[in-house]
Design a protein around this motif. Structure first.
Motif, PDB file in Angstrom:
ATOM      1  N   THR A   1      17.090  -2.974  -3.045  1.00 35.59           N
ATOM      2  CA  THR A   1      16.677  -3.976  -4.018  1.00 35.59           C
ATOM      3  C   THR A   1      17.860  -4.461  -4.826  1.00 35.59           C
TER       4      THR A   1
ATOM      5  N   ASP B   1      11.674  -6.479  -5.238  1.00 39.40           N
ATOM      6  CA  ASP B   1      10.464  -5.721  -5.544  1.00 39.40           C
ATOM      7  C   ASP B   1      10.687  -4.222  -5.317  1.00 39.40           C
ATOM      8  N   ASN B   2      10.982  -3.504  -6.389  1.00 38.68           N
ATOM      9  CA  ASN B   2      11.242  -2.060  -6.289  1.00 38.68           C
ATOM     10  C   ASN B   2      10.048  -1.302  -5.732  1.00 38.68           C
ATOM     11  N   ARG B   3       8.873  -1.679  -6.161  1.00 41.17           N
ATOM     12  CA  ARG B   3       7.667  -0.973  -5.728  1.00 41.17           C
ATOM     13  C   ARG B   3       7.458  -1.116  -4.216  1.00 41.17           C
ATOM     14  N   GLU B   4       7.660  -2.303  -3.713  1.00 38.05           N
ATOM     15  CA  GLU B   4       7.536  -2.546  -2.270  1.00 38.05           C
ATOM     16  C   GLU B   4       8.599  -1.760  -1.503  1.00 38.05           C
TER      17      GLU B   4
ATOM     18  N   LYS C   1       7.721   2.023  -0.859  1.00 36.65           N
ATOM     19  CA  LYS C   1       6.536   2.365  -0.060  1.00 36.65           C
ATOM     20  C   LYS C   1       6.964   3.059   1.228  1.00 36.65           C
TER      21      LYS C   1
ATOM     22  N   GLN D   1       8.405   3.996 -13.948  1.00 33.06           N
ATOM     23  CA  GLN D   1       7.024   3.630 -14.268  1.00 33.06           C
ATOM     24  C   GLN D   1       6.489   2.669 -13.200  1.00 33.06           C
ATOM     25  N   GLU D   2       7.325   1.723 -12.821  1.00 35.55           N
ATOM     26  CA  GLU D   2       6.944   0.707 -11.826  1.00 35.55           C
ATOM     27  C   GLU D   2       6.702   1.303 -10.434  1.00 35.55           C
ATOM     28  N   ILE D   3       7.583   2.191 -10.000  1.00 36.19           N
ATOM     29  CA  ILE D   3       7.533   2.672  -8.616  1.00 36.19           C
ATOM     30  C   ILE D   3       6.712   3.930  -8.405  1.00 36.19           C
ATOM     31  N   SER D   4       6.415   4.652  -9.451  1.00 37.82           N
ATOM     32  CA  SER D   4       5.781   5.967  -9.296  1.00 37.82           C
ATOM     33  C   SER D   4       4.496   5.964  -8.475  1.00 37.82           C
TER      34      SER D   4
ATOM     35  N   GLU E   1       3.877   4.468  -5.833  1.00 39.18           N
ATOM     36  CA  GLU E   1       4.215   4.330  -4.412  1.00 39.18           C
ATOM     37  C   GLU E   1       5.037   5.487  -3.861  1.00 39.18           C
TER      38      GLU E   1
ATOM     39  N   THR F   1       2.251   9.090 -13.664  1.00 38.02           N
ATOM     40  CA  THR F   1       1.180   9.375 -12.704  1.00 38.02           C
ATOM     41  C   THR F   1       0.217  10.432 -13.224  1.00 38.02           C
TER      42      THR F   1
END
Length: 138
Positions: free
Chosen positions: A48, A69-72, A75, A94-97, A99, A126
């Motif tokens: 990213t 997109d860090n979350r994507e 995955k 916080q954003e990625i946890s 996934e 989480t």
């Protein structure tokens, strides 16, 4: 004997999915070195960047998926390399946890961010479900 161990490690890593969050200066250097050494296969790596205008050029240069997109990106990742600025570590975790798989390894190279902080942020994001994710600081 050492060469044999290095080859074994390399073979084991090549089937892992790597997510590099923050492919700027440090992240880019590490990523280029990993690819050059054959530690990871480009089609199993996602990175990213903060600015969308860098995605196309970096994707073309490195031959891998680049996104904002860090979350994507995380995955299904087996290894998540945090090469982001220390002041945004909590926000990104916080954003990625949601996934991050329980089997994933989080490696942080964020300056002056202790592993305990990363672990606490993952657990808090989480509701305690991610307190078992191994975290390494390099």
């Amino acid at each position: 004997m050492i060469l044999g161990k290095a080859l074994t490690v390399s073979l084991k890593l090549s089937d892992k999915k790597l997510a590099v969050l923050g492919a700027g200066k440090l992240g880019g250097i590490l990523l280029r070195a990993y690819l050059k050494r054959g530690l990871f296969v480009s089609n199993r790596v996602t990175a990213t960047v903060k600015h969308a205008e860098r995605t196309a050029a970096l994707a073309k240069e490195l031959g891998l998926a680049i996104t904002t997109d860090n979350r994507e990106a995380v995955k299904g990742a087996d290894i998540i390399l945090l090469t982001i600025k220390p002041q945004i570590v909590a926000e990104v975790l916080q954003e990625i946890s949601p996934e991050i798989s329980a089997d994933a390894l989080v490696v942080s190279v964020a300056a002056s961010v202790p592993t305990g902080f990363v672990e606490q942020q993952l657990a808090a994001a989480t509701s305690g479900k991610r307190d078992q994710v191994p975290v390494v600081r390099a």
